[in-house]
Write a protein that holds these residues in place. Sequence first.
Motif, mmCIF file in Angstrom:
data_model
loop_
_atom_site.group_PDB
_atom_site.id
_atom_site.type_symbol
_atom_site.label_atom_id
_atom_site.label_comp_id
_atom_site.label_asym_id
_atom_site.label_seq_id
_atom_site.Cartn_x
_atom_site.Cartn_y
_atom_site.Cartn_z
ATOM 1 N N VAL A 202 0.896 -1.191 0.122
ATOM 2 C CA VAL A 202 0.133 0.076 0.046
ATOM 3 C C VAL A 202 0.828 1.150 0.083
ATOM 4 O O VAL A 202 1.417 1.566 0.974
ATOM 5 N N PHE A 203 1.010 2.015 -1.166
ATOM 6 C CA PHE A 203 1.873 2.980 -1.183
ATOM 7 C C PHE A 203 1.167 4.415 -1.161
ATOM 8 O O PHE A 203 1.691 5.354 -1.132
ATOM 9 N N LEU A 204 -0.084 4.184 -1.225
ATOM 10 C CA LEU A 204 -1.221 5.557 -1.223
ATOM 11 C C LEU A 204 -2.225 5.119 -0.177
ATOM 12 O O LEU A 204 -2.915 4.036 -0.715
ATOM 13 N N SER A 205 -2.773 5.964 0.836
ATOM 14 C CA SER A 205 -3.772 5.630 1.504
ATOM 15 C C SER A 205 -4.405 6.845 2.370
ATOM 16 O O SER A 205 -3.443 7.954 2.688
ATOM 17 N N THR A 206 -5.643 6.886 2.312
ATOM 18 C CA THR A 206 -6.175 8.273 3.129
ATOM 19 C C THR A 206 -5.695 7.952 4.666
ATOM 20 O O THR A 206 -6.168 8.888 5.373
ATOM 21 N N GLU A 207 -5.651 6.887 5.151
ATOM 22 C CA GLU A 207 -5.284 6.408 6.279
ATOM 23 C C GLU A 207 -3.773 6.374 6.532
ATOM 24 O O GLU A 207 -2.899 5.721 6.083
ATOM 25 N N ALA A 208 -3.023 7.500 7.235
ATOM 26 C CA ALA A 208 -1.586 7.507 7.268
ATOM 27 C C ALA A 208 -0.960 6.415 8.010
ATOM 28 O O ALA A 208 0.115 5.827 7.564
ATOM 29 N N GLU A 209 -1.648 5.607 8.847
ATOM 30 C CA GLU A 209 -0.995 4.382 9.664
ATOM 31 C C GLU A 209 -0.989 3.122 8.651
ATOM 32 O O GLU A 209 -0.116 2.206 8.956
#
Length: 608
Positions: A202-209
């Motif tokens: 996962v290299f892009l996510s709206t959840e930083a963690e």
Amino acid sequence: MKPDRSLLIPGLAVLACVCAGALAYRTSLEAQLAHQQRAAAQRLDFAAQSLDSLLHRNEALPALLALDDGTARALGNPGAANLRAANAFLGRAAGLADVEAAYLMDTRGLTIAASNWNQPSSFVGQNYRFRPYFEAAMQGRTGRFYGVGATTGKPGYFIAAPLPAEAPARGVVAVKISLDTFEAALAASGDTVLLADRDGVVFLSTEAEWRYRTLAPLGGEALVRLQSAQQYGRHALRPLDHGLGAWPEGRTAVRLRRAGQERDFTVAARGVGPLGWQMLLLADQTPARQESLVAGLAGALCAALLLGLVLYQRLDRQGQAERRASAQRLQTARDMLETQIAQRTADLTAANAALQDRVRDLQHAEQILRGTRDAAVQAGKLAVLGQMAAGMGHELNQPLAALQTLSDNAIALDRQGRREDVAENLRLIGELAARMGRIVRQLKSFVRKETPVLRPCSVRDALDHALMLLAQRCTAVQARIEVDDFAPGLCVQADATRLEQVLVNLLRNGLDAVQDQPVRVVRFAAAALGERVRLRVADTGGGIAPEAKDRLFEPFFTTKAGEGLGLGLAVSRIIVEGMGGTLAADDPPQGGGAEFTVTLPLARADDA
């Protein structure tokens, strides 16, 4: 032994209500989750199409940049002039295409020109031979790659293309596209979206963690490939905590830990991009489960209501008389409630009318207060003006006498035919007249009663006008006003005339305080502190008596025996607070005298 019927019937009724509630909960939950799945798929399609559009928009940009003759010249003859031209061309291209960077590499992977050549994190001199997009471009294909920048540490999408076969030199042109704006748009939409590469990272996510986590544990071959390409820098790439050994392919729901809590999510997945990426939209099932729980409770309550109606009918047949009595008691309670409601309505109506009267009284009081405040400001100005009247008379009499002398001289010189001396006298007469006009205009502006208008005004102009009005007072008390250096363009958001009145009041108070002192100095300083401007007036007088500190800003309180009305500081505080500022008094840090500090909002000089 026979079961007790008194317990059996209520038990069966409770069981029936529980079953009805469970059925309603299950039916509602299935419908809610199905709707959530459809909505998530629609939102995911929109997000995926937006990402595809962003990636494909610049797909041909490296190949177009490779067609420029300047790139080939920079590779074939990497002289200073050719490299400067290539840097300038790439910089213009990156700005027009709105990409993060565009750069040119030779066959060794060494960057010889880049759009960010003049930045600390320039790509020039960096070798990117280890990147897969460079290898693909050298093989004559379009190279595509996403990873963390080896130079800047910022992630981005890289596209590379080789120079044409007919070019005099071989090399690769690459561009870097930032996905930060796309990620911010996803975050603003409120959806939880993950974008994973073909290895499940996962290299892009709206959840930083969840960023730089994996959907499933990575194999040894994938780890070696990612590390050799330095695709994700030094991130640990730990698996997501979803309680499964591998990501549930094809499943529409999954449980994940977010912010320390486990939650159930509806999953919508779709492939996106030319690199085999997978976009996942996770919709939290908590709201759907809560609505289904409400539906289950409603179902149980409806079942209970139906059973209650049946019981009520049974009891109704057994006691008509009791129902009539109950109806009578209910009617009595209803009548009492209606009476109470009518009484409460009347009380609220009366209270509302009283409140409106109170509001009108407060508005009237506010008008009176505003008028009183303006009158106090004008009274303070007139009090200061009266104290300056004698000095202004002397200030005007001196140029008037000079005008008389110069005019007489001009007549005599004209008779003698001395035209140049006559012209010089006339010039001096004009300067004296202009000086008298400035004094009169300043006094008119100072005494005029106007509604305050807040606009950017120059601290230097207001101070110069105040110093002109106080020049005679300085001479009378044999004191001087020293002005510390400050920015010539310093401006505050204020009413210019009222700001001048405050400065005249404070500076004149300083002059009055030092008139009997061996050192007669009043110091003015101004400085910008963030979004505020601090104006300080300090004197070398005897200071503020402890018993007078708490009453300095009271109207008609004065420490000058037999002098003044005691309005200067009170009016000054009213003016300053009306302009959104503060006025305070204190002892100077170095000791001796008094110091008054005015703070006002900062204004830009170009707005003044």
